[in-house]
Enzyme design. Structure first.
Site, PDB file in Angstrom:
ATOM      1  N   ARG A  20      13.094 -14.712 -27.655  1.00  0.00           N
ATOM      2  CA  ARG A  20      12.584 -13.576 -26.877  1.00  0.00           C
ATOM      3  C   ARG A  20      13.570 -12.406 -26.836  1.00  0.00           C
ATOM      4  O   ARG A  20      13.178 -11.264 -27.063  1.00  0.00           O
ATOM      5  CB  ARG A  20      12.173 -14.036 -25.474  1.00  0.00           C
ATOM      6  CG  ARG A  20      10.903 -14.915 -25.484  1.00  0.00           C
ATOM      7  CD  ARG A  20      10.545 -15.432 -24.113  1.00  0.00           C
ATOM      8  NE  ARG A  20      11.688 -16.126 -23.524  1.00  0.00           N
ATOM      9  CZ  ARG A  20      11.876 -16.270 -22.229  1.00  0.00           C
ATOM     10  NH1 ARG A  20      11.008 -15.777 -21.373  1.00  0.00           N
ATOM     11  NH2 ARG A  20      12.937 -16.913 -21.784  1.00  0.00           N
ATOM     12  N   ASN A  38       6.755 -16.629 -23.560  1.00  0.00           N
ATOM     13  CA  ASN A  38       6.592 -17.988 -24.089  1.00  0.00           C
ATOM     14  C   ASN A  38       5.212 -18.524 -23.758  1.00  0.00           C
ATOM     15  O   ASN A  38       4.672 -18.215 -22.700  1.00  0.00           O
ATOM     16  CB  ASN A  38       7.606 -18.941 -23.433  1.00  0.00           C
ATOM     17  CG  ASN A  38       8.992 -18.796 -24.028  1.00  0.00           C
ATOM     18  OD1 ASN A  38       9.144 -18.439 -25.191  1.00  0.00           O
ATOM     19  ND2 ASN A  38      10.003 -19.075 -23.223  1.00  0.00           N
TER      20      ASN A  38
END
Ligand SMILES: [Fe+3]
Ligand SMILES: [Mg+2]
Ligand SMILES: [Zn+2]
Ligand SMILES: [Zn+2]
Lengths: 767, 329
Positions: A20, A38
């Protein structure tokens, strides 16, 4: 330039590896808006911006991802632009944690540099880590993976660490075990009864001094305690052997640098890659004949042409080895056949009279994780022990993955059934099949001791819990007396018994994503045959769901059953009694010398009357028998010692005679081979040439069986195919004969990989 | 022997062999049933059939074995054995002399155990349909009121005492049958444990549970008790007495002495403070000469038997399926 917005779904092992922040950095660089988040199978991204920038962003996602992210598929959908927004990292749920459980990763280059940089705030801090490296599996207690659910929960980050943790552009953004000397775990130096004598760097220095003086120091590392001694000191290593009651079984060593490894061993490119990889396993390497004297004590691996070597994989090990500047023996801190110790107080108690000192630390270990072992054979790594740095990862698909068009997601057939597989009795490990994939848990060890059984039971429950699923079916071996079978039967779930050698073959089928039938060559020491005999030299026409035994080694009897696994001389008598009408003991003098007269009379009577004899087709025991006949090994000091001795003997020469071993019906009749070998021994031929000839004979016999069947693909599995010479000769002869050959690489060939095959067979059972 | 059919020949056999041998220890009545006098208390009853090859072996024979087995089972419930019945299945062609020896051996064993053989039955089967002699014995005994000797009485902390060296019977029979010779002859441990058990009870030892070791040996017996008590049992393996010759023979045969049959050994689960005294009492009897405290019941409530070796390693002593198939690779 028109504006564009895309929704991107990334599948694979992309959580907990800095994916990320990586996406954030890409968006930040290109001035893109949107978000990253996620989800249960990977990561969702939305990018919005000028068309070129979005396209560039997509390309960078695929080409530049973080080192430990393993992308299995990317799908892109266009959507309507929403207009002016920044880029944000969205939390997947309230905790911001993730559901994926990753293996522990060896220290990355950036962290290593910081630890040795006297100007850095983490100078000499042994628990340094970042999103690219450090502990994962060994500290996680529950999912989702978040600091509060790891053994780091007791350490509050200082302001500096917290700032790194919160900054999406920092290498430590959401690095759950992030720490520094001001706020993180620290070292303790304890004496033999556990009293703390020093802390922090002074503790490390004290350990280095003690090791330098030849003492045995128990060092708490990533997945447990190791016993560490100076590998250059004959006295220190001998002392460790004596205290650990360890005969000749080789110790692994840790070297400060790859350069030093190269001084002692031959290191190929693939081997160097394995050593330096994030798994940082023990790699079995060939010793150099011109290695400098004194760099490795003889007692490290007596009479062994190979040595298991690893490089430092935590900052603690980097510091220790750099300061010592020499190789050390690093071996699991346990008594024989127990699992590795993980807790300081327990270590002090269990390692009483073994360790002189303890280098302890206060970051608890959630579960024991041993070092992994790898060898390179036929140019590719082969995992022999699947543990630290590897477990728990996806090793196979439940069904054949159908590769779609380039850049399209890999599709897997949905499977709602969750299957937990209990594995074997020796080298036990459990596997979990869910969402179309099979995850292999870490090596636990042999289930003979209470400690191992308890560790196994904990892991048995743990693996499914960490994936947030509950098994509906538990697969296990057919052997009624395996502890793993008991645990499976007591689990309360529906059970499914899988034949041992089918499981070995199914594991390889799945590892190589094979569809349909293969000829499975499943060779090992022992597996429950289901027909009252012990199998171990099997040829199976097999698919994921079914098998048919189409050939096997000619059966023989083991006088005393299981005792034969410890005493190759018993297998030799069993083999001779099949090959000869009368035991030709006067012609095999070293075997004759291995018995006193009562032993010989008793064993001969047992064979004559089939008293306390177990019938077997075991390839492993046939190797033992030949090692014994050639005078190489009469008693196994450790598992597979005789087979290893036979392999090393064979590798010491370039040529050997190929003997007659005809395929009669379903049996490979090795009796003519044995008769010829006894003649040759009698005639004074060199055991080395005979040992090599034996390997070649069996390899050729495999090709004979393969030729008899109409199967293009041949799968080699079972512990015997950890024998580098047997594997090389068999695979290359089969390839020369036009077959496609597959063997275990990512999954252990031996019983450590059994659970994967069980999971595959159980999930395929109805199809 | 050719006395099938139940006629005159059979009556002669019964008169000549059984009545003569068992005279004075009970079997006198020619009625169909024995009528028993019993003192107050609770009645214990057990039955067992005996099949052994060979019929005679060093240290015993099928006759004494059939007496010991049944009186020991009664004793393990804390009962005093009083009466036995005996059922014979004889194979045609059995030597009369051998039958006489075995019957006398039964009489002596019953005598020694203080039990009376009060009724019996005999059948003769065709040659080749039996192994010489099959025996069944049924016994009744009296349990003193208030006495509870039972696996469910086992508590955490209880000490485990074994009455002597283990594994002799199984190895002795196998060696004799197969003609194996070891460093020294091995004799079966077949014996009555009745006197020893009552000495323990009379000495006021807090006995929770008694169990004689039969097929499957010590390890199997401990597993049964662990399972019914729902407790973990830990023993010190090197404290378990094993004769050196038996140990060597087991090694050769690939047997674990802890799993080999005994016919005159038992374990006693007693209160920890009584452990040493219990062993002391047992040592006063021939089958208890080598009695030793070998372990304890732990607080762990999972049924498991654990053997700790001299090095401190704790191995799981499983209840095996009996298939004896190797697990080691
Ligand atoms: Fe196997
Ligand atoms: Mg009985
Ligand atoms: Zn790092
Ligand atoms: Zn900090």
């Amino acid at each position: 330039m028109p504006r564009k917005r895309v929704h991107i779904h990334v599948d694979g092992a992309v959580q907990g590896v800095g994916f990320r922040p990586f996406v954030y950095r890409v968006a930040h660089d290109l001035g893109l808006g949107g978000w990253v988040c996620n989800n249960s199978t990977g990561v969702d991204v939305e990018f919005e911006g000028e068309e070129d920038a979005v396209e560039l962003g997509l390309r960078r996602l695929r080409s530049e991802h973080p080192p430990h992210a393993d992308i299995s598929g990317v799908s892109v959908a266009h959507c309507d632009p929403l207009g002016g927004e920044g880029f944000v990292i969205r939390s997947s749920d309230d905790t911001g944690g993730t559901t994926s459980v990753l293996p522990d990763l060896a220290t990355c280059e950036d962290c290593r540099r910081e630890v040795f940089d006297s100007q850095d705030r983490r100078y000499r801090y042994p628990f340094t880590n970042c999103t690219n490296c450090g502990p994962r599996f060994s500290i996680i207690q529950e999912i989702p993976y978040d600091r509060a659910t790891t053994t780091m929960r007791g350490f509050d980050m200082c302001a500096a660490c917290q700032a790194e943790y919160d900054d999406p552009l920092d290498r430590r953004f959401h690095a759950q075990p992030n720490a520094c000397a001001a706020c993180g775990p620290k070292l303790y130096w304890r004496d033999a009864v556990g009293a703390v004598l020093a802390e922090r760097d002074a503790a490390l220095r004290a350990a280095e001094e003690a090791i330098g003086e030849g003492d045995v120091v128990a060092v708490k590392g990533l997945g447990g305690f190791h016993l560490v001694v100076d590998a250059t000191s004959e006295t220190a290593v001998g002392n460790l052997r004596q205290r650990k009651k360890r005969g000749k079984k080789p110790f692994a060593v840790m070297c400060p640098s790859l350069d030093m490894v190269r001084e002692v061993c031959e290191v190929s490119g693939v081997e160097a890659e394995a050593l330096l990889g994030s798994g940082s396993p023990i790699v079995l390497l060939e010793r150099r004949s011109d290695a400098p004297q004194g760099l490795l004590a003889r007692a490290v691996a007596p009479d062994n042409p190979r040595i298991g070597v690893m490089l430092p994989y935590t900052p603690l090990h980097h510091l220790l080895l750099a300061d010592l500047g020499r190789p050390v023996v690093v071996t699991s801190a346990n008594r024989a056949s127990e699992p590795i110790c993980t807790d300081g107080a327990e270590a002090v108690q269990r390692l009483h009279r073994i360790a002189d000192w303890f280098l302890d630390h206060d970051r608890p270990i959630a579960r024991p994780v041993e070092d992994s072992v790898v060898q390179v054979v036929l140019g590719a790594p082969q995992v022999l022990r699947y543990a630290r740095g590897y477990a728990p990862q996806v090793v196979a698909n439940q069904v054949v993955a159908k590769q779609a068009l380039a850049n399209q997601p890999v599709t897997t057939v949905d499977s709602s059934e969750v299957v937990l597989a209990a594995g074997g009795h020796l080298k036990s490990a459990v596997a979990l099949a869910r969402d179309g994939e099979v995850i292999l848990g870490p090596h636990v060890g042999d289930l003979d001791t209470v400690e191992a059984l308890e560790a196994f039971e904990a892991l048995f429950d743990d693996l499914a819990e960490l994936q947030g699923v509950a098994p509906s079916v538990v697969a296990h071996d057919m052997h009624p007396d395996y502890q793993s079978t008991r645990v499976a039967q007591e689990s309360g779930a529906e059970t499914y018994a899988v034949q041992h050698h089918h499981a070995h073959v199914a594991a390889v089928i799945a590892e190589h994503d094979i569809d349909g039938e293969v000829l499975g060559v499943s060779w090992d020491g022992t597996g429950y045959g289901g027909d009252g005999t012990v199998w171990g030299g099997e040829f199976l026409r097999a698919s994921r769901s079914d098998f048919e035994r189409v050939a096997h080694l000619y059966p023989f009897r083991l006088p005393g059953g299981e005792a034969a696994a410890r005493e190759p001389r018993r297998s030799a008598l069993g083999v001779l009694s099949e090959a000869f009408d009368e035991l030709p003991l006067d012609r095999v003098s070293s075997l004759r010398a291995a018995f006193d007269s009562i032993e010989l009379d008793t064993l001969a009577a047992m064979l004559l009357r089939s008293l306390r004899c177990v019938e077997t087709t075991s390839a492993g025991r046939l190797f033992d028998a030949v090692a014994s006949l050639l005078g190489l090994c009469q008693h196994n000091d450790f598992e597979a010692e005789a087979a290893m001795m036979l392999q090393f003997e064979a590798e010491s020469v370039a040529e050997g005679p190929v003997f007659d071993a005809p395929l009669e019906g379903e049996s490979i009749d090795w009796r003519p081979t044995i008769r010829r070998m006894v003649d040759a021994l009698d005639a004074g031929e060199s055991p080395a040439a005979l040992a090599r000839g034996f390997h070649l004979t069996l390899a050729r016999a495999v090709v004979d069986v393969a030729r008899r069947h109409d199967l293009q693909r041949v799968v080699l599995g079972g512990g015997c195919f950890q024998n580098r010479l047997l594997l090389t000769e068999t695979a290359s002869r089969l390839q020369d004969a036009g077959f496609d050959v597959y063997w275990p690489q990512r999954i252990p060939a031996g019983d450590g990989g059994l659970a994967v095959g069980q999971a595959i067979v159980a999930t395929s059972r109805n199809t | 022997l050719a006395h099938g059919g139940g006629g005159r020949l059979m009556q002669g056999l019964i008169d000549k062999v059984f009545k003569t041998a068992f005279e004075g220890i009970g079997l006198q009545s020619t009625h169909d049933s024995a009528v028993l006098d019993l003192d107050a208390g609770r009645l214990a009853m057990t039955t067992d059939s005996y099949v052994v090859k060979p019929l005679e072996f060093p240290g015993g024979d099928i006759g004494s074995l059939a007496i010991h087995g049944t009186v020991n089972d009664l004793a393990m419930a804390g009962a005093r054995p009083r009466y036995l019945s005996v059922g014979f299945v004889l194979e045609e062609g059995l030597e009369m002399e051998k039958l006489w020896r075995i019957v006398c051996s039964m009489r002596d064993a019953a005598d020694a155990a203080g039990v009376r053989i009060v009724t019996g039955d005999t059948k003769v089967v065709d040659r080749g349909k039996g192994d010489g002699i099959y025996l069944n014995t049924t016994g009744v005994g009296v349990v003193a009121s208030g006495l509870r000797v039972d696996p469910s009485a086992v508590e955490a902390g209880d000490a485990i005492v074994v009455s002597g060296d283990v594994g002799r019977h199984g190895v002795a029979v196998m060696a004799h049958r197969e003609g194996l010779a070891f460093e020294a002859p091995i004799e079966s441990d077949s014996a009555s444990l009745v006197a020893m058990v009552h000495a323990l009870l009379d000495a006021g030892i807090s006995v929770r549970c008694l169990r004689d070791l039969t097929r499957g040996g010590l390890a199997t017996c401990l597993n049964e008790i662990a399972a019914s008590a729902g407790r973990r049992i830990e023993i010190q393996e090197d404290a378990v007495p094993v004769d050196e010759v038996v140990r060597g023979a087991c090694e050769m045969l690939g047997l674990d002495p802890l799993y080999v049959a005994c016919e005159g050994r038992m374990v006693a689960f007693v209160a920890p403070e009584d452990a040493a005294r219990a062993a002391e009492v047992m040592r006063g009897f021939a089958p208890g000469e080598k009695a030793r405290v070998i372990g304890e019941v732990t607080g762990d409530d999972r049924a498991l038997v654990v053997g700790r070796n001299a090095f401190g390693t704790r191995r799981v002593l499983d209840l095996l399926s009996g298939e004896q198939l190797p697990r080691i690779c």
